[in-house]
Structures are given as C-alpha cells and as structure tokens.
Scaffold this active site. Structure first.
Site, PDB file in Angstrom:
ATOM      1  N   PHE A  70       0.800  -1.198  -0.072  1.00  0.00           N
ATOM      2  CA  PHE A  70       0.165  -0.016  -0.126  1.00  0.00           C
ATOM      3  C   PHE A  70       0.953   1.380  -0.018  1.00  0.00           C
ATOM      4  O   PHE A  70       1.651   1.180   0.688  1.00  0.00           O
ATOM      5  CB  PHE A  70      -0.907  -0.025   1.189  1.00  0.00           C
ATOM      6  CG  PHE A  70      -1.860  -1.246   1.315  1.00  0.00           C
ATOM      7  CD1 PHE A  70      -2.759  -1.698   0.234  1.00  0.00           C
ATOM      8  CD2 PHE A  70      -1.688  -2.056   2.359  1.00  0.00           C
ATOM      9  CE1 PHE A  70      -3.565  -2.662   0.665  1.00  0.00           C
ATOM     10  CE2 PHE A  70      -2.437  -3.071   2.681  1.00  0.00           C
ATOM     11  CZ  PHE A  70      -3.512  -3.346   1.661  1.00  0.00           C
ATOM     12  N   SER A 106      10.097   1.535   2.307  1.00  0.00           N
ATOM     13  CA  SER A 106       8.948   0.741   2.828  1.00  0.00           C
ATOM     14  C   SER A 106       9.149   0.162   4.126  1.00  0.00           C
ATOM     15  O   SER A 106      10.506   0.041   4.734  1.00  0.00           O
ATOM     16  CB  SER A 106       8.946  -0.545   1.835  1.00  0.00           C
ATOM     17  OG  SER A 106       8.583  -0.097   0.553  1.00  0.00           O
ATOM     18  N   ILE A 117       2.222  -7.190   4.585  1.00  0.00           N
ATOM     19  CA  ILE A 117       1.849  -5.804   4.340  1.00  0.00           C
ATOM     20  C   ILE A 117       3.018  -5.114   4.301  1.00  0.00           C
ATOM     21  O   ILE A 117       3.492  -4.986   5.252  1.00  0.00           O
ATOM     22  CB  ILE A 117       0.998  -5.468   5.324  1.00  0.00           C
ATOM     23  CG1 ILE A 117      -0.401  -6.528   5.525  1.00  0.00           C
ATOM     24  CG2 ILE A 117       0.309  -4.045   5.121  1.00  0.00           C
ATOM     25  CD1 ILE A 117      -1.464  -6.881   4.496  1.00  0.00           C
ATOM     26  N   GLU A 118       3.110  -4.260   3.027  1.00  0.00           N
ATOM     27  CA  GLU A 118       4.077  -3.372   2.899  1.00  0.00           C
ATOM     28  C   GLU A 118       3.351  -2.057   2.807  1.00  0.00           C
ATOM     29  O   GLU A 118       2.690  -1.822   2.107  1.00  0.00           O
ATOM     30  CB  GLU A 118       4.807  -3.820   1.569  1.00  0.00           C
ATOM     31  CG  GLU A 118       5.978  -2.638   1.383  1.00  0.00           C
ATOM     32  CD  GLU A 118       6.781  -3.268  -0.083  1.00  0.00           C
ATOM     33  OE1 GLU A 118       7.352  -2.647  -0.642  1.00  0.00           O
ATOM     34  OE2 GLU A 118       6.425  -4.333  -0.821  1.00  0.00           O
ATOM     35  N   LEU A 119       4.065  -1.198   3.566  1.00  0.00           N
ATOM     36  CA  LEU A 119       3.617   0.268   3.497  1.00  0.00           C
ATOM     37  C   LEU A 119       4.793   1.142   2.946  1.00  0.00           C
ATOM     38  O   LEU A 119       5.789   1.038   3.193  1.00  0.00           O
ATOM     39  CB  LEU A 119       3.303   0.772   4.735  1.00  0.00           C
ATOM     40  CG  LEU A 119       2.316   0.012   5.734  1.00  0.00           C
ATOM     41  CD1 LEU A 119       2.091   0.652   7.207  1.00  0.00           C
ATOM     42  CD2 LEU A 119       0.816  -0.032   5.027  1.00  0.00           C
TER      43      LEU A 119
END
Length: 124
Positions: A70, A106, A117-119
């Site tokens: 995301f 990230s 989940i990667e931000l």
C-alpha cells in the site's frame, strides 16, 4: 485495456481481528449479509472467512498467503512511529525498494493472518 486494480481478496480465520487491524491502518469497513469489505483511497479489500468463501473463489485458499503493498500519504518515519504507538509489530524497515514510480521507502508488517503488508512512501 486494464486501468487499475479495483479490489483484492484476502481470507481470514478471525474476521474481528482482521477488521481491527485494517482499521488501525486507516481503512473503513462494511458488512452486509456476512460479506466484509475494507475501503481506503480508490480501492477495496474483500475479506472472506476461511471455510465460508464466496463463489467463485481461489482454488487453493490459504490464510497468510497474500503479499500486499500500500502506498501511504504520510512521512515514512511518522508512519513507523504511529505503528509502534498502536502496537503493530514491524517485521522489517524502513528499507529502500523500487515501486511502479521508482524509488520508495517501505515498512513491512503482518496482519493477524500472517499476510505480508508493505507500507511504502515515494516521499522523504
């Protein structure tokens, strides 16, 4: 022909834990007739409960098999601080990666079903 991703589907063992996790990331949720949806920006995540999936569905359903990235609209350092303050464990990061628009920073974490989940942030 393809413009963008509209939604993705994940499968959970525990809908309450799943919804709570994504709300901490800024998603809003909807439930209607045992159908669960998470919204943010211009896309959504449909959430299926393991053993009660909507048809048609993936042939090899597994929890914890998704890998989602995301893009965030906040400073990555502020995001890291927010995650820690809200008890969300960081698996890795801040690290440099390459996204669709080039270099980004990230942070990696896992949702309650162990999906990665990667931000990511293209700024700062």
């Amino acid at each position: 022909m393809i413009k963008k991703i509209d939604h993705v589907v994940i499968t959970t063992n525990n809908i309450e834990n799943c919804i709570s996790f994504y709300k901490k990331l800024g998603f809003t949720s909807k439930e209607m007739n045992k159908k669960y949806e998470l919204y943010t920006g211009d896309f959504k995540i449909n959430v299926h409960i393991k053993g009660n999936e909507l048809s048609p569905h993936n042939k090899n359903i597994q929890t914890g098999s998704a890998d989602l990235c995301f893009e965030i609209n906040k400073n990555i350092d502020e995001t890291k601080k927010y995650l820690k303050q809200n008890g969300i464990q960081i698996e890795q990061g801040i690290v440099e990666r390459i996204g669709v628009f080039g270099k980004m920073k990230s942070i990696y974490l896992r949702n309650p079903d162990r999906n990665l989940i990667e931000l990511s942030s293209y700024g700062e």
